[in-house]
Each structure stands twice: as structure tokens, then as C-alpha cells.
Motif scaffolding. Structure first.
Motif, PDB file in Angstrom:
ATOM      1  N   ILE A 137      14.077  -0.721  75.687  1.00 32.32           N
ATOM      2  CA  ILE A 137      13.279  -0.087  76.743  1.00 32.32           C
ATOM      3  C   ILE A 137      12.197   0.809  76.134  1.00 32.32           C
ATOM      4  O   ILE A 137      11.029   0.763  76.537  1.00 32.32           O
ATOM      5  N   VAL A 138      12.586   1.618  75.150  1.00 34.81           N
ATOM      6  CA  VAL A 138      11.636   2.571  74.556  1.00 34.81           C
ATOM      7  C   VAL A 138      10.529   1.845  73.794  1.00 34.81           C
ATOM      8  O   VAL A 138       9.402   2.339  73.699  1.00 34.81           O
ATOM      9  N   ASP A 139      10.828   0.651  73.278  1.00 37.07           N
ATOM     10  CA  ASP A 139       9.803  -0.152  72.586  1.00 37.07           C
ATOM     11  C   ASP A 139       8.564  -0.365  73.455  1.00 37.07           C
ATOM     12  O   ASP A 139       7.453  -0.462  72.955  1.00 37.07           O
ATOM     13  N   ASP A 140       8.761  -0.444  74.780  1.00 37.71           N
ATOM     14  CA  ASP A 140       7.653  -0.707  75.697  1.00 37.71           C
ATOM     15  C   ASP A 140       6.886   0.552  76.091  1.00 37.71           C
ATOM     16  O   ASP A 140       5.893   0.456  76.814  1.00 37.71           O
ATOM     17  N   LEU A 141       7.347   1.724  75.656  1.00 35.21           N
ATOM     18  CA  LEU A 141       6.726   2.975  76.090  1.00 35.21           C
ATOM     19  C   LEU A 141       5.673   3.493  75.121  1.00 35.21           C
ATOM     20  O   LEU A 141       4.989   4.474  75.416  1.00 35.21           O
ATOM     21  N   GLY A 142       5.568   2.857  73.951  1.00 42.37           N
ATOM     22  CA  GLY A 142       4.621   3.337  72.960  1.00 42.37           C
ATOM     23  C   GLY A 142       5.085   4.594  72.252  1.00 42.37           C
ATOM     24  O   GLY A 142       4.279   5.330  71.677  1.00 42.37           O
ATOM     25  N   ILE A 143       6.393   4.861  72.294  1.00 43.46           N
ATOM     26  CA  ILE A 143       6.964   6.026  71.605  1.00 43.46           C
ATOM     27  C   ILE A 143       7.631   5.537  70.323  1.00 43.46           C
ATOM     28  O   ILE A 143       8.446   4.609  70.355  1.00 43.46           O
ATOM     29  N   ARG A 144       7.275   6.134  69.204  1.00 40.08           N
ATOM     30  CA  ARG A 144       7.831   5.719  67.914  1.00 40.08           C
ATOM     31  C   ARG A 144       9.326   5.970  67.884  1.00 40.08           C
ATOM     32  O   ARG A 144       9.816   6.993  68.362  1.00 40.08           O
ATOM     33  N   GLN A 145      10.076   5.044  67.317  1.00 42.61           N
ATOM     34  CA  GLN A 145      11.506   5.241  67.061  1.00 42.61           C
ATOM     35  C   GLN A 145      11.852   4.614  65.722  1.00 42.61           C
ATOM     36  O   GLN A 145      11.064   3.854  65.153  1.00 42.61           O
ATOM     37  N   ALA A 146      13.011   4.955  65.209  1.00 40.20           N
ATOM     38  CA  ALA A 146      13.426   4.431  63.909  1.00 40.20           C
ATOM     39  C   ALA A 146      13.518   2.908  63.961  1.00 40.20           C
ATOM     40  O   ALA A 146      14.053   2.340  64.915  1.00 40.20           O
ATOM     41  N   ALA A 147      12.981   2.235  62.930  1.00 43.96           N
ATOM     42  CA  ALA A 147      13.135   0.781  62.826  1.00 43.96           C
ATOM     43  C   ALA A 147      14.617   0.458  62.639  1.00 43.96           C
ATOM     44  O   ALA A 147      15.371   1.247  62.060  1.00 43.96           O
ATOM     45  N   LYS A 193      11.765  14.653  93.471  1.00 41.99           N
ATOM     46  CA  LYS A 193      11.218  15.849  92.847  1.00 41.99           C
ATOM     47  C   LYS A 193      10.867  15.581  91.391  1.00 41.99           C
ATOM     48  O   LYS A 193      11.521  14.783  90.718  1.00 41.99           O
ATOM     49  N   PRO A 194       9.830  16.251  90.879  1.00 37.92           N
ATOM     50  CA  PRO A 194       9.418  16.010  89.494  1.00 37.92           C
ATOM     51  C   PRO A 194      10.518  16.367  88.499  1.00 37.92           C
ATOM     52  O   PRO A 194      11.293  17.302  88.716  1.00 37.92           O
ATOM     53  N   VAL A 195      10.576  15.605  87.438  1.00 36.33           N
ATOM     54  CA  VAL A 195      11.526  15.877  86.358  1.00 36.33           C
ATOM     55  C   VAL A 195      11.044  17.090  85.567  1.00 36.33           C
ATOM     56  O   VAL A 195       9.859  17.234  85.290  1.00 36.33           O
ATOM     57  N   GLN A 196      11.980  17.965  85.225  1.00 39.51           N
ATOM     58  CA  GLN A 196      11.669  19.127  84.401  1.00 39.51           C
ATOM     59  C   GLN A 196      12.225  18.913  82.997  1.00 39.51           C
ATOM     60  O   GLN A 196      13.319  18.371  82.839  1.00 39.51           O
ATOM     61  N   SER A 197      11.482  19.377  82.002  1.00 42.71           N
ATOM     62  CA  SER A 197      12.022  19.386  80.640  1.00 42.71           C
ATOM     63  C   SER A 197      12.042  20.814  80.127  1.00 42.71           C
ATOM     64  O   SER A 197      11.167  21.615  80.464  1.00 42.71           O
ATOM     65  N   SER A 198      13.031  21.128  79.333  1.00 39.91           N
ATOM     66  CA  SER A 198      13.198  22.470  78.775  1.00 39.91           C
ATOM     67  C   SER A 198      12.294  22.629  77.551  1.00 39.91           C
ATOM     68  O   SER A 198      11.497  21.754  77.221  1.00 39.91           O
ATOM     69  N   GLY A 199      12.467  23.741  76.875  1.00 40.83           N
ATOM     70  CA  GLY A 199      11.888  23.879  75.547  1.00 40.83           C
ATOM     71  C   GLY A 199      12.638  22.988  74.576  1.00 40.83           C
ATOM     72  O   GLY A 199      13.474  22.168  74.974  1.00 40.83           O
ATOM     73  N   ALA A 213      10.389  13.074  76.258  1.00 43.01           N
ATOM     74  CA  ALA A 213      11.720  13.178  76.881  1.00 43.01           C
ATOM     75  C   ALA A 213      11.643  12.800  78.358  1.00 43.01           C
ATOM     76  O   ALA A 213      12.478  12.037  78.872  1.00 43.01           O
ATOM     77  N   GLU A 214      10.650  13.327  79.061  1.00 42.16           N
ATOM     78  CA  GLU A 214      10.483  13.009  80.483  1.00 42.16           C
ATOM     79  C   GLU A 214      10.166  11.525  80.679  1.00 42.16           C
ATOM     80  O   GLU A 214      10.695  10.881  81.598  1.00 42.16           O
ATOM     81  N   LYS A 215       9.320  10.986  79.825  1.00 46.49           N
ATOM     82  CA  LYS A 215       8.914   9.581  79.937  1.00 46.49           C
ATOM     83  C   LYS A 215      10.108   8.652  79.732  1.00 46.49           C
ATOM     84  O   LYS A 215      10.297   7.673  80.468  1.00 46.49           O
ATOM     85  N   ILE A 216      10.938   8.942  78.731  1.00 42.71           N
ATOM     86  CA  ILE A 216      12.114   8.112  78.454  1.00 42.71           C
ATOM     87  C   ILE A 216      13.129   8.245  79.582  1.00 42.71           C
ATOM     88  O   ILE A 216      13.708   7.243  80.040  1.00 42.71           O
ATOM     89  N   PHE A 217      13.348   9.461  80.071  1.00 46.83           N
ATOM     90  CA  PHE A 217      14.285   9.703  81.176  1.00 46.83           C
ATOM     91  C   PHE A 217      13.884   8.878  82.395  1.00 46.83           C
ATOM     92  O   PHE A 217      14.722   8.227  83.036  1.00 46.83           O
ATOM     93  N   ASN A 218      12.602   8.886  82.723  1.00 52.58           N
ATOM     94  CA  ASN A 218      12.129   8.111  83.867  1.00 52.58           C
ATOM     95  C   ASN A 218      12.234   6.605  83.617  1.00 52.58           C
ATOM     96  O   ASN A 218      12.560   5.839  84.523  1.00 52.58           O
ATOM     97  N   ALA A 219      11.987   6.189  82.384  1.00 55.25           N
ATOM     98  CA  ALA A 219      12.018   4.755  82.056  1.00 55.25           C
ATOM     99  C   ALA A 219      13.412   4.159  82.205  1.00 55.25           C
ATOM    100  O   ALA A 219      13.553   2.986  82.568  1.00 55.25           O
ATOM    101  N   VAL A 220      14.456   4.941  81.918  1.00 52.99           N
ATOM    102  CA  VAL A 220      15.830   4.438  82.063  1.00 52.99           C
ATOM    103  C   VAL A 220      16.380   4.708  83.461  1.00 52.99           C
ATOM    104  O   VAL A 220      17.560   4.513  83.722  1.00 52.99           O
ATOM    105  N   ASP A 221      15.485   5.163  84.376  1.00 53.20           N
ATOM    106  CA  ASP A 221      15.878   5.477  85.756  1.00 53.20           C
ATOM    107  C   ASP A 221      16.873   6.634  85.788  1.00 53.20           C
ATOM    108  O   ASP A 221      17.831   6.638  86.561  1.00 53.20           O
ATOM    109  N   GLY A 222      16.624   7.640  84.935  1.00 47.92           N
ATOM    110  CA  GLY A 222      17.515   8.788  84.857  1.00 47.92           C
ATOM    111  C   GLY A 222      17.524   9.610  86.134  1.00 47.92           C
ATOM    112  O   GLY A 222      16.556   9.640  86.899  1.00 47.92           O
ATOM    113  N   TYR A 223      18.648  10.296  86.363  1.00 48.75           N
ATOM    114  CA  TYR A 223      18.769  11.178  87.524  1.00 48.75           C
ATOM    115  C   TYR A 223      19.753  12.288  87.193  1.00 48.75           C
ATOM    116  O   TYR A 223      20.817  12.042  86.626  1.00 48.75           O
TER     117      TYR A 223
END
Length: 352
Positions: free
Chosen positions: A142-152, A237-243, A285-295
Motif C-alpha cells: 500500500i505504501v509503495d503507491d503513496l510515494g513515501i520512501r520505505q526500506a527495500a 473529522k480530520p485526522v490529527q497527528s502528534s509531535g 503518518a496521516e497519509k499512511i493512516f488514511n491509506a490503510v483506512d485507519g480509524y
């Protein structure tokens, strides 16, 4: 105001059973007793569901001696807990469930499916997001499609490993130089994770990971700060991310023992990171949470290199609530104390 009844589940059949018990004791102490009456249900490592009397019993382990069985009915017309003690059987209505369960059979969509069948509100991510987030291989897809780098990584199926270990080793060595990290695809709290500096350690690491799952990831080593970000909300409601919080592991890497049993491991809230890496972590973090349909909630983990590059590591949909867990610490630093955080998570269960 009529109080609602909340069932708190803890323990479970995963390798994180002990951590779940520690988390649950802390969660229970923060639930507003003016709003909620509680039913505590412990699940043994063998999968036996038991009514539990108190937080003290959870901390001492005495809950495992309970003689009262307590299971949540899948019958949507009842929305109840079914009790059995000897020849006696009775039911009790329940309004919401807080599954403080980490790892397999708790954080992977299985109990979430039970709550969905029963039409019971519950805290945390749904069936789909729990399942794909628990499985590191499918999270990576899933994250591969978001343009976010991850470990190979190189995926390894245990059945292929059993057929031809030499071929698996060759695939890994053709892709990566040592050291590499070996991870079960479905395991939390770094259970079954190891670092291999050579072929012999790689084989040992694959065998260890195979004890935890039938799918394994072998990943390149990333050198950088290990950081975590907490996420809250979802739905309308919008997703919030912490520090951001940084892990300073006492061991070579942040494995299970370094997390929970090594007092020299430390966490730093809002550490100094290169450039605008902290803001990049929050957005990712917010982008990945939304991509996996987080709640509801999740903790999303990253590496940050010295050049400021942000690299995704993993997502946890029921993060720890132990005394040293990052999730509640991050929200406390953001001005949301534990009691308010727990209250908000339960409110989100009703708003789903």
C-alpha cells in the motif's frame, strides 16, 4: 446521566500477551467511571476468555484463576456478554468494547470482525485497516503507491524456505549487502525480529522469524533516528497527528527486550531532527493512516536519516499503553492527558 457499559479485553494469544496486560491496566485506570461501568475480560495465551475482577488481578496475574467464562456474543440482536460458571449461564448487555490487544488475534482484524458481527461499537481501527496494518508485507504494498520512501525488502514465504533455503539466501545476498534485518510479516513489538551480519545469522534469523509467521521480510539496513508519531481520529473529522518521539535503544536495535526490559532504553519527545523532518513525519503518518483506512488511533514509525530523509518503518493500530509507551506520551506532550485521550478514543467508537 445513565452510564454506559464498556467491556475491556486484554491478554490474548499473541506473543505480546504480557504487554497487553500492562497496557490494559493503565487504560482501565484512566476510564471515566462517572460515564462508564466496566467489565474486564482477560484472554489467556491458550485462548480462554475469563471475567476478571480488578486491575490488581491483572497486575498480579490472578485473573487467570477466574472460574467465570465470559465471551462476547456474535448475535447482533443481543449485543451482550455471555457468562458461564459451572452449570450457571447468564447474559449482560454491553454498549462498547475497548480491545486492548496487541498482535495476532487482537490487532489483526479477527476480534474486530466479531464486534462487527455483533454490531457493537469498538475502539480502534476496523477489520480491513487492522488486517493490512498488522501484515507488514501488505502495508508495504500500500505504501509503495503513496510515494513515501520505505526500506527495500525481499519477501520470503516459509514454504519456499523449507523447499530451497539456498535459493532464498541467494536472493537476499544478490539484493543486499550485510547487515540485513529479518522480520515476521505478522508480529508486533519486534517479536521474532533479528539482525544478520552474515549468512549464518541470516539462516538463524529466518528460522526464528518462521516461528512467528509464514511470511517473512528481509530488509536493507537503514541508518538513522528511530522516530514515532501518534495519530488520532478518522471518519468525518480530520485526522490529527502528534509531535514526534525518538527512541534511543539501549541494544543494537529496538527489539522486544530493549523496549520493555532494558531500563537504559529511552524516549525523547520532540527531538531535534534535520531540516523539516518532523513535519514530514507528521504528514506521512496521516497519509499512511488514511491509506490503510485507519480509524481511531495508530502509531506510525519511521527512520530519519542525517540528511533529513524520512523512511517509513511500520504502523501499529493498537499501540502500547504501558508506562513507557510512546503513544500516550506523545499526546500528553501535545496537551491531551491520558484520561482525556482514553475518553476521546471511546467517543470515536460511538461515532464510527
Amino acid at each position: 446521566m445513565d452510564k454506559k457499559k464498556i467491556a475491556v479485553l486484554f491478554g490474548g494469544q499473541s506473543s505480546e500477551h504480557v504487554v497487553s496486560c500492562m497496557s490494559a491496566a493503565n487504560v482501565i485506570e484512566q476510564i471515566d467511571t462517572l460515564k462508564y461501568d466496566m467489565v474486564l475480560i482477560g484472554i489467556t495465551e491458550e485462548g480462554h476468555w475469563l471475567k476478571t475482577g480488578s486491575v490488581e488481578d491483572i497486575r498480579s496475574g490472578a485473573w487467570r484463576d477466574s472460574r467465570v467464562e465470559a465471551v462476547i456474543s456474535p448475535d447482533a440482536t443481543k449485543q451482550c456478554i455471555m457468562y458461564t460458571e459451572g452449570d450457571c449461564r447468564w447474559e449482560e448487555k454491553v454498549d462498547v468494547v475497548f480491545p486492548v490487544l496487541h498482535g495476532l488475534y487482537g490487532e489483526d482484524g479477527t476480534v474486530q470482525g466479531l464486534f462487527s458481527l455483533a454490531k457493537l461499537p469498538y475502539v480502534g481501527c476496523g477489520v480491513l485497516s487492522s488486517a493490512v496494518s498488522m501484515d507488514k508485507l501488505y502495508t508495504k504494498i500500500i505504501v509503495d503507491d503513496l510515494g513515501i520512501r520505505q526500506a527495500a525488502y525481499v519477501p520470503v514465504m516459509v514454504w519456499k524456505m523449507r523447499q530451497d533455503m539456498e535459493r532464498v539466501i541467494r536472493q537476499v545476498e544478490e539484493r543486499f549487502a550485510y547487515p540485513v534485518f529479518i522480520k515476521p510479516s505478522n508480529a508486533g513489538s519486534s517479536r521474532g525480529v533479528s539482525k544478520a551480519e552474515n549468512r549464518e545469522q541470516l539462516i538463524a534469523g529466518l528460522e526464528e522469524a518462521a516461528r512467528h509467521d509464514r511470511k517473512i521480510l528481509v530488509e536493507e539496513t537503514i541508518i538513522g533516528h528511530e522516530v514515532e508519531c501518534a495519530v488520532l481520529g478518522g471518519g468525518e473529522k480530520p485526522v490529527q497527528s502528534s509531535g514526534v518521539g525518538e527512541i534511543l535503544a539501549a541494544a543494537d536495535f529496538y527489539d522486544f527486550d530493549a523496549k520493555y526490559y532494558n531500563e537504559e532504553s529511552r524516549t525523547v519527545i520532540n527531538p531535534e531532527l534535520p531540516g523539516n523532518a518532523a513535519e514530514k513525519v507528521k504528514k506521512a503518518a496521516e497519509k499512511i493512516f488514511n491509506a490503510v483506512d485507519g480509524y481511531g488511533l495508530a502509531r506510525v514509525d519511521f527512520f530519519v536519516t542525517d540528511s533529513g530523509e524520512v523512511i517509513f518503518n511500520e504502523i501499529n493500530t493498537m499501540p502500547g499503553f504501558t508506562a513507557i509507551s510512546m503513544y500516550p506520551m506523545l499526546w500528553e506532550a501535545a496537551g491531551i492527558p491520558k484520561k482525556q485521550l482514553i475518553d476521546r478514543l471511546i467517543e470515536l467508537a460511538f461515532e464510527r
